[in-house]
Design a protein around this motif. Structure first.
Motif, PDB file in Angstrom:
ATOM      1  N   THR A 161     -15.199 -34.245 -30.593  1.00  0.00           N
ATOM      2  CA  THR A 161     -14.205 -33.357 -31.178  1.00  0.00           C
ATOM      3  C   THR A 161     -12.968 -33.296 -30.307  1.00  0.00           C
ATOM      4  O   THR A 161     -12.281 -34.265 -30.142  1.00  0.00           O
ATOM      5  N   ARG A 162     -12.697 -32.168 -29.695  1.00  0.00           N
ATOM      6  CA  ARG A 162     -11.376 -31.999 -29.119  1.00  0.00           C
ATOM      7  C   ARG A 162     -11.350 -31.915 -27.599  1.00  0.00           C
ATOM      8  O   ARG A 162     -10.396 -31.443 -27.031  1.00  0.00           O
ATOM      9  N   ILE A 172      -8.612 -34.458 -35.892  1.00  0.00           N
ATOM     10  CA  ILE A 172      -9.874 -33.745 -35.674  1.00  0.00           C
ATOM     11  C   ILE A 172      -9.629 -32.261 -35.400  1.00  0.00           C
ATOM     12  O   ILE A 172     -10.150 -31.416 -36.114  1.00  0.00           O
ATOM     13  N   LYS A 173      -8.790 -31.935 -34.396  1.00  0.00           N
ATOM     14  CA  LYS A 173      -8.625 -30.509 -34.118  1.00  0.00           C
ATOM     15  C   LYS A 173      -7.838 -29.805 -35.217  1.00  0.00           C
ATOM     16  O   LYS A 173      -7.805 -28.577 -35.263  1.00  0.00           O
ATOM     17  N   GLY A 174      -7.209 -30.566 -36.117  1.00  0.00           N
ATOM     18  CA  GLY A 174      -6.474 -29.950 -37.226  1.00  0.00           C
ATOM     19  C   GLY A 174      -7.391 -29.344 -38.274  1.00  0.00           C
ATOM     20  O   GLY A 174      -6.942 -28.571 -39.117  1.00  0.00           O
ATOM     21  N   GLY A 175      -8.674 -29.711 -38.244  1.00  0.00           N
ATOM     22  CA  GLY A 175      -9.654 -29.136 -39.166  1.00  0.00           C
ATOM     23  C   GLY A 175      -9.268 -29.321 -40.625  1.00  0.00           C
ATOM     24  O   GLY A 175      -8.749 -30.358 -41.024  1.00  0.00           O
ATOM     25  N   LYS A 176      -9.500 -28.271 -41.408  1.00  0.00           N
ATOM     26  CA  LYS A 176      -9.289 -28.353 -42.859  1.00  0.00           C
ATOM     27  C   LYS A 176      -7.829 -28.611 -43.212  1.00  0.00           C
ATOM     28  O   LYS A 176      -7.534 -29.274 -44.196  1.00  0.00           O
ATOM     29  N   PHE A 226     -15.872 -34.730 -40.229  1.00  0.00           N
ATOM     30  CA  PHE A 226     -15.899 -33.757 -39.129  1.00  0.00           C
ATOM     31  C   PHE A 226     -16.012 -32.326 -39.631  1.00  0.00           C
ATOM     32  O   PHE A 226     -16.660 -31.514 -38.982  1.00  0.00           O
ATOM     33  N   ILE A 227     -15.344 -32.021 -40.755  1.00  0.00           N
ATOM     34  CA  ILE A 227     -15.456 -30.629 -41.212  1.00  0.00           C
ATOM     35  C   ILE A 227     -16.589 -30.475 -42.218  1.00  0.00           C
ATOM     36  O   ILE A 227     -16.666 -29.484 -42.928  1.00  0.00           O
TER      37      ILE A 227
END
Lengths: 234, 1107
Positions: B102-103, B429-433, B468-469
Motif C-alpha cells: 500500500t502506501r 493506491i493511497k488515493g483509494g476510492k 486494492f479497495i
C-alpha cells in the motif's frame, strides 16, 4: 483521512490496518483503550473504530471519553455477533455506527461511507420529522437524533388526519439520523401503530449496519428495508 | 557528476584548524551537526573540510520542496547514482516500485537507501545543506533519521542548519556518534579575525601591506560582530571603501546586514545592480542560462568578482566555460526584496516566464516548471506534465509531478484527460476510492478522444485501484474484460508496448487478487513478462513476475513459485524489494514446515509478519495466516492453530469471498485430525471440499481438502469413502509431481487398502509412498503422526517387507512406546494359536521398540534405562546386582550358568546354587524389565541352552564407548584433525568417572581390566596434553599433565613435560619445584631416584636459571 483502530486482538488490528491502508486511509492502531485514548489525543483522527470488549477501559468507556474530547468525531463500535444490548448502550452514548464481528466487507464499507459523509457535519441538526402525502404514499422524513425527548414531535405525525388517504408509508432517514434506546422504542411504537392501520411501511436511507441492527431489534416484522443504492455494490 | 551535488567551491578562506581537529578527533563520529546563524560559515567549514579530505561526497542543497520524503529520496538517489557513476561503482540503484503493497513508501525508500549505503565500500559523505528550509514536521526528517540511524557503514552525514533540526539522534548521541558545532564554535576567534582581515585587506599586488587594523580595531570588530562570519565580510567590504571603522554599529544584526548589503549594492554600477536583482529569481546561477537571459551582458565576470570578494556567493560547479553559483540566502533575500519592491508583479512574471522558456529550450523541464509555476504560465506547465508525466511515473518520481499538478487550476485539470490521469497517478493506491473515480473520468475522456494509450493505461490503473479497495469481483471482471478487449483490438500492433505491458500486469493482478481466477492471472502475467522482455524493461518484468509468483503461492504451487523466485533474483540482483522478500519467505516457510524444521519456520513466520505489516502487503496476508496455522498445528499448539484458522475465516468474510473460508475449514480439519477428533475433522474437511470445489484458485487446494477428507474418513473407519477420496487425490498429486502430498496420500491409501483386505494394493501403495519419501529424504510428514508411522511399519512387517530402518528414523517422540503399543496391538489381535508364529515375525520390531540400557562401570556402578539411572533398590538385594556384574566381567555373552553359580555361590550345593541362580536371575530381569510382554518374554538377559547373554542391541557398556572414543581420537589425530581429536579425547576422559568397578576393589576379575583402563586414561590424557603442546595451548597442556599426575603420581614423563612447559614459559622456579615434587614422591613411594632423562632435563633447566 486518519483512522484509529482500537482492539486488543493483534490479528484483528493487523487485518484492519491492511484493509484500511489499501482503501487509502492513514491508519493508526492501539492494543487497548488506554493507549487508544492517548493516540486519539495525539493524532486527532477523523474516524475511530473501537472494539467493545477489551480488558481495562472497554469500548463504551473509550466512546464516552472521546465524546468528552470531541463530540463530532465518528466513533464506530465493533460489537460481538448478535450483541444487541451492547449495541444499544453504544447508541445511548452517541456512537456514530456499529459493526459486528466477524466484520463483513459491506458492513465496513457502509460504516466508512457513512462516517465520511457525517465527518463534515460539525453540528447535529435537531430532531425533526416531516410528513407529507403524495399519490397515496405517506412520506415521512426523519432527521437528527431521535431520543425519548422527540415524543412531542412524533405525536402530531401519528394523529395526522391524512392517514386514511395513504395506501403505504415511506420512512426516509437522512445522513444526520441517529437514535438511542428510547428513540428505538418510539420508532417501534410508531411502526406498530401504523401496522394497526394496515399500511405497509418501507424504511429507506438507512445504512447497512442500521438495517442489520433494526432487524436484530425485530423491526423487520413491522417494516421492509431498502438498502442504499451506493451500498449494494459494496 | 551533476553540478547539483558537487562540494561548493571555497576561495580565500581563513583556515580554521581548531574546527577541523574537532571534526576529525573521533573516527567513530558519523553525524556532524553544524548549527549557526545565516552566513556563519557552516557551508564554508564543511566544504573546506571535505575538499581537504578528498572523499566521495554528495552535497544536497535543500529547498522547501524537499520537505516531502519522496522528493528527498529522489534527490539522494540521483546524487548517489551520479557519485557511483563517477567512481565507476556498479551498484544497482533501481527505485523499487509498489506492486502488492500500500502506501508505506517512506519505509521502502529508507530501506532502499540504507541498503545502498551499506554496500558502498569507500568513505562516503552526505551533506544536507539549508536544513532550515524544510517544514518542521516534514516527512523528510523521518527519512533522514532512518537512514542515519540504520547506517552502520562508512557514510558520514553533515547536517547544516540555522536551527536545530527535528531529528531524534538521542541514541547516536549516547553512543558518541554525533558531533555538534554550534554558533559559538563557529564564531571567529581573535586570531582567526586577524587572519581574516589580513587575507581580505592585503593587496595581492603589495603583500604584507598593513591595512591599518591593529589589535584594538580587531577587538572592536570582534565585539561588534561577535565573530559572525557574515559580519566580518560586511565590515571588510565597508573598510575597503571608507578605510575607517567609524560607520561600524554597536552590534551586527540582520538590519545591519541589509544596511551593509545596500552599501555594497549601491556601490555597483546600475547595469550590475539590475543584473544582481534579476538573478535573485534563480535558485542557482547557471552562467549558461544567465547568458541567454541577459542577452547584452556577460554574467561570468560579475559573479567571479563577487566570488573573489567572498560576497555571499558560492561556486557550486567549476565548469571551465559555464560555472554555476549559488547566493547565500540572506543576500539573495536582500536582492529579491529589492526586485519585488522595484518591479510590478506582471513584469516579475515576465521574467519568470522568460527563465522558464530558456530552461524549456534547454530541456531542463524541472527548472522550467519551477519558473512557469511562479509566472502562472499554466498552459506551459500542462505541456511539461503531458510530455514528462509518463517518465516521472516510470521512474517513480511522483513527488515533483504532484507538486506541479497541485499548482494548476482545478478546472484545467478536470478538462484534460492526461492531467486527470497523472493527478490520480500521483495518488496511486493511497488515493483509494477517489482515484477509481478519477481514473474512470480520464478513461471516458480518452475514449472520446480515441486516445488508445490513455485508455490502456486508465483501465490498467482502474483494475489496480479496484483490487486494492476490494471492489466486488464482478466489477473487477468487467474492467478486465474491457482491458482484454482493447488489447485484442491492438493485437499485432507494436505501439504502446509499455502501456500494454502495464495493462497485462494489472489484468494479472485483477484475476489473481480480485476475481480469484489464478490460471487467468498467470496467463496475463506471462503476456506481461513476454512484452517486458521485448522492451527490456526490468521494472515491468519484475512486477509481472512478482504478481505471477503471488498467483502460484495462492494456488499452493510452491514448487513453481520457488522456481519463479529464483528467476526474479536474477532480475532484482541485490536491490531490496519487500514483495520479493515476503514471497520468498512464505515459500521458504512452506518448505521448512514440510521438512519439519520448526525453528526455521518460526523465524520465517516472524520475519514475514513484520514485512507484511510494515509494507502493507495485503495480498500476502492470507497465505501468511495459513502458514501460521499449519506451523502451530505442527508443533502441537492446537489452540493457536485453530485461532489462526478462525482469523482466516474472518479475513474471508471481510474480503467477501469464500475461498479463504475453504482454506480455513481445511486447516481446522487438519487440527482436528492431529487431535484425533476424527468426526470433527470429517465435518470440516467436507466443508472445505465444498467451498474449494467452487473456487478457481487452482486445484491444489481442492485436492488437499480431499486428501484431508480421505485421511479423516480412514481414521473414522469409513474405509470406502476414504478409498475414494484418497484415490482421486493421489492421481492428482502424481500428475502434478507433488511428492510430499503424494507420499502422505499413498501411505494412508495403503493402510486403507490393507484394512479393505486388498493386501497386494496396500503393499504397493505403502512401498510407493516410502520409496518416494526415501528418495526425497523426507524426515517428517505433516499429516502422519508417530502412531500411524508405527502402524505402517508393522503392517509392512506383517506383509514381509522390512522398512524399519527408514521409518523408525522418521519417528522421534517416544517412538519406542508407540511402536511397542502397535506391535502388541497386532499380536493381541491374532488368534492365540497363531500368535507364537507371528511373534517371531514381529520380534525384531518389538526389540527395536524397547528402551536401551546402559551400564556404567567406570566409577560408581549404575544402570541407566533410556538415560535415566535405575534406583539401586529395584534389584531387591545385592545378589542380582552381583549377578549382573559377573555377567559383565565374564564378557557379557554366552556365559555358562555354572560359571556364574560357582562365582556367586561357591559354597552352595549344586541344587541350592541352581535355585539361587534362578531366583536372582528372575529378580535381575524384573529389575531391568518390570513388565515383560507375555508373548515376547524377557528381552535384555537371554538364557539359551544354559548360556547367559546380555542382548548387544539393547545393552551397552561405558567402557566400550570409552575405548571406541579413544580409537576414534587416534584416527582423527592421524588425519591431522587435531582440534576434533582433542574434543574426542575430552569426551573419552569424561567417561572415566572413577576406576573400573571402583566399589569392588578386590573383585579378582576386575583387577586386570582396571589397570588396563587406568593406563588407557593416562594414554588419552597424555596424548591430549601433547596435542595442546603442538597447538601452543600452554594452559590446557599443563592442566592435562597435572591430571595425569593426579591419577598416577609416579608417571615420570608427566613431570618431564610439566618441567619443559614451565621452563619454556620462563617459569624456571616452577619447573624446579615440579622436579623436586617428583623426586620426593619417587623416593617416598618407590625409594627410587628420577631417571636419567629427568635428571638431564633438570640440569638443563637449572643452567638456564644460572645464565
Amino acid at each position: 483521512m486518519k483512522i484509529l483502530v482500537i482492539d486488543d486482538e493483534k490479528p484483528t488490528l493487523s487485518m484492519f490496518r491492511l484493509f484500511l491502508a489499501a482503501y487509502g486511509y492513514e491508519v493508526f492502531t492501539a492494543e487497548d483503550g488506554e493507549i487508544g485514548l492517548a493516540r486519539f489525543r495525539e493524532i486527532r483522527p477523523g474516524i475511530v473504530f473501537t472494539d467493545i470488549k477489551m480488558p481495562g477501559i472497554d469500548g463504551l468507556q473509550v466512546l464516552g471519553r472521546i465524546r468528552e474530547m470531541d463530540p463530532h468525531v465518528q466513533v464506530i463500535i465493533i460489537t460481538g455477533h448478535g450483541d444487541l444490548e451492547k449495541a444499544i448502550e453504544a447508541l445511548d452514548l452517541d456512537a456514530s455506527d456499529f459493526i459486528n464481528k466477524p466484520v463483513e466487507r459491506q458492513a465496513l464499507n457502509s460504516a466508512l461511507a457513512r462516517a465520511e459523509k457525517r465527518a463534515g457535519i460539525t453540528e447535529s441538526p435537531e430532531f425533526s420529522c416531516n410528513f407529507s402525502i403524495k399519490q397515496g404514499q405517506a412520506k415521512i422524513l426523519f432527521r437528527g437524533r431521535l431520543t425519548g425527548k422527540a415524543d412531542k414531535k412524533i405525536t402530531p405525525m401519528l394523529e395526522w388526519d391524512e392517514w386514511p388517504k395513504a395506501s403505504k408509508a415511506d420512512f426516509s432517514f437522512d445522513e444526520s439520523f441517529s437514535v438511542d434506546r428510547e428513540g428505538i422504542r418510539l420508532l417501534m411504537d410508531i411502526l406498530m401503530k401504523i401496522k394497526l392501520k394496515k399500511l405497509p411501511v418501507m424504511m429507506k436511507g438507512l445504512s447497512y449496519n442500521y438495517i442489520r441492527f433494526f432487524q436484530m431489534a425485530g423491526m423487520d416484522k413491522l417494516a421492509e428495508f431498502q438498502t442504499r443504492s451506493e451500498e449494494t455494490g459494496g | 557528476m551533476s553540478t547539483r551535488y558537487s562540494i561548493p567551491k571555497v576561495s580565500d578562506i581563513v583556515r580554521r584548524p581548531r574546527l577541523f581537529r574537532r571534526i576529525d578527533q573521533d573516527s567513530a563520529t558519523r553525524v556532524f551537526l553544524i548549527l549557526g546563524q545565516a552566513a556563519q560559515g557552516k557551508s564554508t567549514l564543511a566544504a573546506s573540510f571535505l575538499k581537504q579530505k578528498n572523499q566521495a561526497c554528495i552535497w544536497c542543497h535543500l529547498a522547501h520542496e524537499a520537505s516531502d520524503h519522496t522528493r528527498l529520496f529522489e534527490i539522494l538517489m540521483t546524487g548517489i547514482q551520479d557519485q557511483l557513476e563517477q567512481t565507476g561503482s556498479l551498484l544497482e540503484t533501481q527505485i523499487p516500485q509498489t506492486t502488492l503493497g500500500t502506501r508505506e513508501d517512506l519505509l521502502r525508500q529508507a530501506e532502499t537507501l540504507s541498503t545502498l549505503l551499506e554496500k558502498i565500500d569507500f568513505p562516503f559523505n552526505i551533506v544536507f545543506d539549508d536544513l532550515e528550509s524544510l517544514d518542521t514536521g516534514a516527512s523528510s526528517f523521518i527519512l533522514m533519521e532512518k537512514i542515519i540511524r540504520e547506517n552502520s557503514g562508512r557514510t558520514r552525514f553533515f547536517l547544516l542548519s540555522r536551527v536545530m533540526p527535528p531529528l531524534n539522534l538521542r541514541r547516536l548521541k549516547m553512543e558518541n556518534q554525533v558531533l555538534v558545532l554550534d554558533n559559538e564554535d563557529l564564531a571567529f576567534t581573535n586570531e582567526e579575525t586577524l587572519n581574516f582581515f589580513q587575507l581580505k585587506l592585503n593587496s595581492p599586488e603589495k603583500p604584507g601591506d598593513n591595512p591599518g587594523l591593529g589589535p584594538l580595531e580587531i577587538a572592536k570588530i570582534l565585539k561588534v560582530t561577535e565573530g559572525w562570519a557574515g559580519g566580518l565580510t560586511l565590515v571588510s567590504e565597508s573598510f575597503k571603501r571608507f578605510r575607517s571603522l567609524e560607520k561600524l554599529p554597536d552590534r551586527m544584526s540582520s538590519d545591519a546586514f541589509s544596511y551593509f548589503s545596500q552599501e555594497i549594492y549601491q556601490a555597483q554600477p546600475p547595469p550590475i545592480r539590475n543584473f544582481l536583482k534579476k538573478t535573485s529569481i534563480f535558485n542557482h546561477l547557471d552562467t549558461r542560462v544567465l547568458h541567454a537571459f541577459f542577452e547584452d551582458l556577460d554574467p561570468t565576470p560579475i559573479l567571479e568578482d563577487l566570488e573573489n570578494r567572498n560576497l555571499f556567493i558560492q561556486k557550486i560547479d567549476s565548469h571551465p566555460s559555464w560555472p554555476i553559483y549559488k547566493y547565500n540566502r540572506l543576500f539573495r533575500d536582500f536582492l529579491k526584496s529589492d526586485l519585488v519592491n522595484t518591479l510590478e508583479s506582471e513584469k516579475l512574471a515576465v521574467l519568470d516566464r522568460k527563465a522558464g522558456d530558456i530552461f524549456w529550450e534547454m530541456k531542463r523541464h524541472e527548472d522550467a516548471a519551477h519558473h512557469y509555476i511562479r509566472a502562472g504560465a499554466f498552459e506551459q506547465m500542462a505541456r511539461i506534465i503531458r510530455i514528462k508525466g509518463t517518465h516521472y511515473i516510470v521512474t517513480g518520481q511522483t513527488a515533483g509531478l504532484a507538486e506541479w499538478i497541485e499548482k494548476l487550476p482545478e478546472e484545467m485539470i478536470r478538462e484534460d484527460a492526461w492531467l486527470l490521469f497523472f493527478k490520480a497517478m500521483t495518488l496511486r493506491i493511497k488515493g483509494g476510492k477517489k482515484n477509481l473515480k478519477t481514473f474512470s473520468q480520464a478513461l471516458e475522456m480518452f475514449k472520446n478522444a480515441r486516445d488508445h494509450r490513455g485508455m490502456i493505461l486508465s483501465i490498467a490503473f482502474i483494475i489496480e485501484a479496484g483490487v486494492f479497495i476490494r471492489q466486488p469481483s464482478s466489477k473487477i471482471l468487467k474492467w478486465i474484460e474491457r482491458g482484454e478487449a482493447i488489447l485484442r483490438e491492438r493485437r499485432g500492433s507494436h505501439k504502446y508496448t509499455w502501456a500494454r505491458t502495464i495493462l497485462w500486469q494489472h489484468i494479472g493482478l485483477g484475476y489473481i487478487a480480485g476475481t480469484g481466477d489464478i490460471p487467468g492471472g498467470i496467463s496475463a502475467c506471462q503476456n506481461a513478462i513476454l512484452l517486458a522482455n521485448g522492451i527490456k524493461n526490468p521494472d515491468l518484468l519484475l512486477n509481472a513476475s512478482i504478481i505471477m509468483t503471488l498467483g502460484l503461492v495462492e494456488s499452493g504451487d510452491f514448487k513453481r513459485a520457488r522456481k519463479m523466485l529464483d528467476k526474479i533474483q536474477t532480475i532484482t540482483g541485490h536491490s531490496p524489494h519487500p514483495e520479493y522478500r515476503a514471497l520468498k519467505r512464505i515459500t521458504s516457510l512452506d518448505y521448512a514446515l514440510k521438512r519439519g524444521d520448526f525453528d526455521q519456520a518460526r523465524i520465517l513466520l516472524e520475519k514475514s509478519e513484520a514485512d507484511i505489516d510494515k509494507f502493507g502487503l495485503i495480498f500476502l496476508y492470507p497465505g501468511f495466516v495459513e502458514a501460521r496455522s499449519v506451523f502451530f498445528a505442527s508443533i502441537g499448539d492446537y489452540t493457536q492453530a485453530l485461532q489462526a484458522a478462525d482469523h482466516l475465516s474472518d479475513f474471508s468474510i471481510l474480503e467477501g469471498n469464500d475461498f479463504y473460508l475453504g482454506i480455513s475449514h481445511r486447516l481446522k480439519a487438519t487440527v482436528f485430525l492431529l487431535q484425533e477428533d476424527y468426526v470433527g475433522a470429517v465435518e470440516e474437511a467436507k466443508q472445505a471440499k465444498n467451498e474449494l470445489g467452487l473456487s478457481k484458485r487452482g486445484d491444489i487446494h481442492y485436492f488437499l481438502a480431499r486428501q484431508i477428507l480421505g485421511v479423516s474418513l480412514f481414521f473414522n473407519n469409513d474405509l470406502e469413502g476414504a478409498d475414494q477420496e484418497l484415490g482421486q487425490a493421489l492421481s492428482y498429486f502424481k500428475k502434478i509431481s507433488s511428492d510430499l502430498f503424494f507420499c502422505e496420500t499413498a501411505l494412508i491409501a495403503g493402510l486403507t487398502a490393507w484394512e479393505l483386505k486388498d493386501r497386494s494394493r496396500a503393499v504397493l501403495l505403502l512401498n510407493q509412498g516410502l520409496d518416494k519419501a526415501e528418495s526425497n529424504q523426507y524426515a517428517y510428514f505433516p499429516l502422519i503422526n508417530e502412531k500411524t508411522l508405527a502402524r505402517i511399519l508393522v503392517t509392512l512387517d506383517l506383509a514381509g517387507t522390512d522398512r524399519s530402518q527408514f521409518l523408525f528414523a522418521m519417528m522421534s517422540k517416544e517412538k519406542g512406546d508407540v511402536l511397542r503399543e502397535e506391535v502388541l496391538k497386532n499380536i493381541s489381535a491374532i488368534p492365540a494359536k497363531k500368535r507364537a508364529a507371528q511373534a517371531n515375525t514381529l520380534r525384531p520390531l518389538y526389540r527395536m521398540s524397547l528402551p536401551k540400557i546402559r551400564i556404567n562401570t567406570l566409577g560408581e556402578f549404575n544402570v541407566e534405562i533410556n538415560a535415566v539411572p535405575l534406583d539401586p533398590g529395584v534389584f531387591g538385594g545385592l545378589k542380582p546386582k552381583s549377578l549382573l556384574k559377573a555377567i559383565i566381567l565374564y564378557g557379557l555373552r554366552e556365559i555358562p550358568r555354572e560359571m556364574l553359580i560357582e562365582t556367586l555361590w561357591p559354597e552352595a550345593p549344586p541344587a541350592a546354587g541352581e535355585k539361587n541362580f534362578k531366583i536372582n536371575l528372575h529378580r535381575l530381569r524384573k529389575a531391568l524389565e518390570p513388565c515383560p510382554d507375555k508373548v515376547f518374554g524377557y528381552s535384555y538377559i537371554l538364557l539359551k541352552a544354559g548360556l547367559v547373554s546380555l542382548d548387544p542391541d539393547l545393552v551397552s557398556l561405558d567402557v566400550d564407548q570409552f575405548l571406541t572414543l579413544a580409537d576414534q581420537a587416534g584416527i582423527l589425530e592421524e588425519e591431522g584433525r587435531l582440534d576434533r581429536a582433542i574434543e574426542i579425547y575430552d569426551q573419552a576422559a569424561g567417561l572415566y568417572r572413577g576406576d573400573y568397578f571402583t566399589e569392588d576393589p578386590y573383585l579378582e576379575e576386575a583387577i586386570g581390566p582396571r589397570e588396563s583402563f587406568r593406563s588407557k586414561l593416562i594414554d588419552i590424557l597424555g596424548q591430549k596434553a601433547r596435542l595442546h603442546e603442538d597447538l601452543d595451548q600452554w594452559g590446557q597442556a599443563v592442566e592435562a599433565w597435572n591430571r595425569v599426575l593426579k591419577i598416577d603420581p609416579l608417571f615420570e614423563e608427566g613431570y618431564q613435560n610439566l618441567m619443559i612447559l614451565h621452563a619454556d614459559a620462563g617459569r624456571i622456579n616452577k619447573a624446579m619445584q615440579i622436579f623436586r615434587r617428583g623426586r620426593t614422591i619417587l623416593k617416598k613411594e618407590l625409594d627410587a631416584t628420577p631417571g636419567a632423562k629427568t635428571l638431564a632435563l633438570y640440569h638443563k633447566i637449572k643452567d638456564l636459571q644460572t645464565d
